[in-house]
Enzyme design. Structure first.
Site, PDB file in Angstrom:
ATOM      1  N   GLU A  46      39.384  45.195  42.171  1.00  0.00           N
ATOM      2  CA  GLU A  46      39.355  44.768  40.774  1.00  0.00           C
ATOM      3  C   GLU A  46      40.457  45.432  39.953  1.00  0.00           C
ATOM      4  O   GLU A  46      40.782  46.609  40.163  1.00  0.00           O
ATOM      5  CB  GLU A  46      38.011  45.091  40.099  1.00  0.00           C
ATOM      6  N   THR A  47      40.980  44.645  39.018  1.00  0.00           N
ATOM      7  CA  THR A  47      41.822  45.150  37.947  1.00  0.00           C
ATOM      8  C   THR A  47      41.113  44.857  36.631  1.00  0.00           C
ATOM      9  O   THR A  47      40.692  43.720  36.392  1.00  0.00           O
ATOM     10  CB  THR A  47      43.214  44.492  37.951  1.00  0.00           C
TER      11      THR A  47
END
Length: 260
Positions: A46-47
């Protein structure tokens, strides 16, 4: 255009452990496609993209392939940056997200997140699931993810799932879990349809795990371990309609993204 970006290892107090997340701090929202491209370039599970405000900050999460509705480790990582690096004036943050308002609190070295509970509904064990995981489970429950229950911790460690087979199952992700030997329960998490074969530590999965194990074990406060290669420890509390998930974090790097 330059965007400040940090990488934080969540649910650990050591670098190279826990789950790494990238955090981009924005002044205003940028194009969705650009955020997706940044997440793809980072190639982490995830970002997070966050606009920090004094009242209610705004937070979104992207895998390398799509935006998602809830992410625990990237929320913890974002809160860590806000508390430790951005000198936020309070020890509590509220985030506006796709899953509603999420409250996060700093308590010494721990960051405590309050998430919506997502109890699973018991469902059938399919041959496709057995084929994908390589071992027949005891029970299966469905929420956002499939939660697959096995007899013991060794079962979880020994699983060698076939990701191409798991991609044929119409679900966001697949949690596998059992009682733990040294903790209350253990788990692993697979989300090949989202570009994440095995996620190192998955906070959002515990929105389903905690209500289940709280009922089975007769405990409100639980300690969980995710048995990925990197591994992670989570302190959890069942508060009926919500779950509290706590962990530590460690910053790995800070820098800037340069966008022409």
């Amino acid at each position: 255009m330059k965007i400040p970006m940090y990488q934080v290892d969540a649910f650990t107090d050591e670098i190279f452990k826990g789950n790494p997340a990238a955090i981009c701090i924005l002044e205003e929202w940028i194009d969705d496609k650009l955020m997706q491209n940044i997440a793809m370039e980072n190639n982490l599970s995830e970002t997070a993209f966050c606009i920090v405000k004094e009242d209610i900050s705004e937070l979104r999460w992207f895998t390398p392939e799509e935006e998602i509705d809830l992410c625990g480790h990237a929320t913890l990582a974002t809160a860590f940056i806000i508390f430790e690096i951005l000198n936020y004036p309070s020890n509590k943050i509220k985030f506006s997200t796709q899953s509603g308002i999420l409250e996060v609190e700093k308590d010494d070295e721990y960051i405590i997140m309050e998430f919506p509970a997502r109890p699973g509904i018991k469902t059938q064990i399919t041959q496709q699931l057995i084929k994908g995981l390589g071992k027949e489970p005891k029970e299966v429950y469905e929420s956002r993810d499939l939660m697959v229950v096995y007899d013991n911790e060794q079962d979880i460690k020994d699983l060698k799932p076939n990701m191409e087979e798991l991609k044929l199952i119409d679900t966001f992700g697949i949690i596998v879990t059992s009682r733990g030997k040294e903790v209350d329960f253990v788990s692993r998490y697979f989300a090949p349809l989202c570009g994440v074969s095995e996620d190192p530590v998955t906070g959002s999965a515990h929105c389903t795990l905690v209500p289940y194990w709280s009922k089975i074990l007769g405990k409100k406060n639980l300690v969980a371990q995710q048995l990925s290669q990197r591994g992670g420890i989570l302190k959890c509390e069942d508060t009926i309609n919500k779950v509290k998930i706590s962990g530590k974090a460690k910053m790995f790097f800070k820098g800037e993204i340069y966008l022409a």
